[in-house]
Design an enzyme around this catalytic site. Sequence first.
Site, mmCIF file in Angstrom:
data_model
loop_
_atom_site.group_PDB
_atom_site.id
_atom_site.type_symbol
_atom_site.label_atom_id
_atom_site.label_comp_id
_atom_site.label_asym_id
_atom_site.label_seq_id
_atom_site.Cartn_x
_atom_site.Cartn_y
_atom_site.Cartn_z
ATOM 1 C CB CYS A 187 -4.621 -1.418 4.644
ATOM 2 S SG CYS A 187 -3.718 -1.291 6.220
ATOM 3 C CE LYS B 193 -8.507 1.156 3.573
ATOM 4 N NZ LYS B 193 -7.414 1.537 4.499
ATOM 5 C CD GLU C 268 -2.470 1.238 2.774
ATOM 6 O OE1 GLU C 268 -3.442 1.994 2.891
ATOM 7 O OE2 GLU C 268 -2.053 0.508 3.689
#
Length: 497
Positions: free
Chosen positions: A376, A323, A259
Amino acid sequence: MHERPLILALAAGAASATGFAPLGLWPVALACFALLLALVAAAPTRRRALAIGWWFGVGHFTVGLNWIAHAFSFQDKMPPQLGYLAVLLLALYLAVYPALAAGLAWRFGRGDARRLVLVFAAGWIISEWLRATLFTGFAWNPLGAVWLPLLPVARAAAWIGTFGLSGVACVAAGGLWLLARRQRRAGAAAVGVPLLLAVPGLFAAAPGDDAGQPLLRVVQPNIPQQEKEGPAFDRANFRKLAALSGAPGAAPRLILWPEAAVPEFLELQPAARLRLASLLGPRDMLLTGGVALIGDSDDRVIGARNSLFVLAPDGRLAGRYDKAHLVPYGEYLPMRPVLSAIGLSRLVPGDLDFWPGPGPQSLDVPGFGAVGVQICYEIIFPGQVIDPRHRPRMLFNPSNDAWFGRWGPPQHLAQARLRAIEEGMPVVRSTPTGISAVIDAEGRLRASLPHETAGFIELRLPPTAAPTPFARAGNLLSLAFALLLVAFAVVIGRNPR
């Protein structure tokens, strides 16, 4: 004497958190939950039972989430001491959910220890589902994660989900309490539930061999959070990523970076794309975390997205995932006008808030097929990680666990393993400081890199299994398991000893 049960509950809750990674003391966790059940059963009123559950939760979450405090040491605008207050405040809120399970058990289970155990287990499943859903959700450290050292038991998540596994842990803990009460038959039956669920996991057939599967190159550069900002760091970090990515060979490779691995805005900077593409062979593809900017009609930057980019050898961007499940106070500041006015800031440096993407989706990576992405924190939410309309062959979880000390990374890895089991799908993690890993569709670690160690993993992608029952029905199976426990409790109530 009136406060003794509350003190015991607080201590038991704190000790129960040692059942999670990195310690993995699952017998301690079960024993602590057994003590919680004993305290709830002995409570004279429902209000006292709620208080016992709440104090247990305060201890449970304060210890289990201690890693959050570490994140505050990287933001100059936020005093590090605020991290410990943040952990406590979060624990005070999350403790509401164990209190709910305790209150339900006392209200509908008192008078029969067997019924109390079943109602408590059902209540815990429901409370974890609510915790993962309300106020954007916070599904970290579901109790079911304590079963990962006993992988055949953990594999039952393919049928009942992680929240269902949490209920199994409560039933097993209740069995220990029943045995202590000399209710041997009921206690042995309850303790035997996880053993029974482990049987299919012991004899499960592997989804296939790795022959013909894509070659992965998972990179872990060991870049601490304090070394991610600034031009000098950018150059040094690129050299680390480039060296660990290796030289191209005859076989096509899927290279996986963490990330936010690149500081450049890849969509706006062709030179940056070409620099990355120079590391690739003619049939390689690179998946890397980065940032996409959002502009208004006047070309003013008004927001950003935490993104994953697919880069081809010619420097072309072949896909992007944004995300969707953002971290409050980490990637955006709720009620920004009010909170910024009193001096609060989000933990990730920068003045722009991140905006959420549309949700789970699969990216078609040329030469490698469909790849699902969860960046994540997103990986911790059961039933919300795969696009069922376009089932991928793997799930990539680029992360940055450099924020989270020594307890956060192994807990994050544990939850990624549960997603692999639930979905019947390999999960691959790449993080700056670890723990990067390749997890097969049965939750086994095929390879991993230790925390705070630079290195790479190169191996074939483990095969994908057929969609599991959980992959088809999601958390409805966990809630159905809770209803089954309630049904058993009703039967026991109509047929007392």
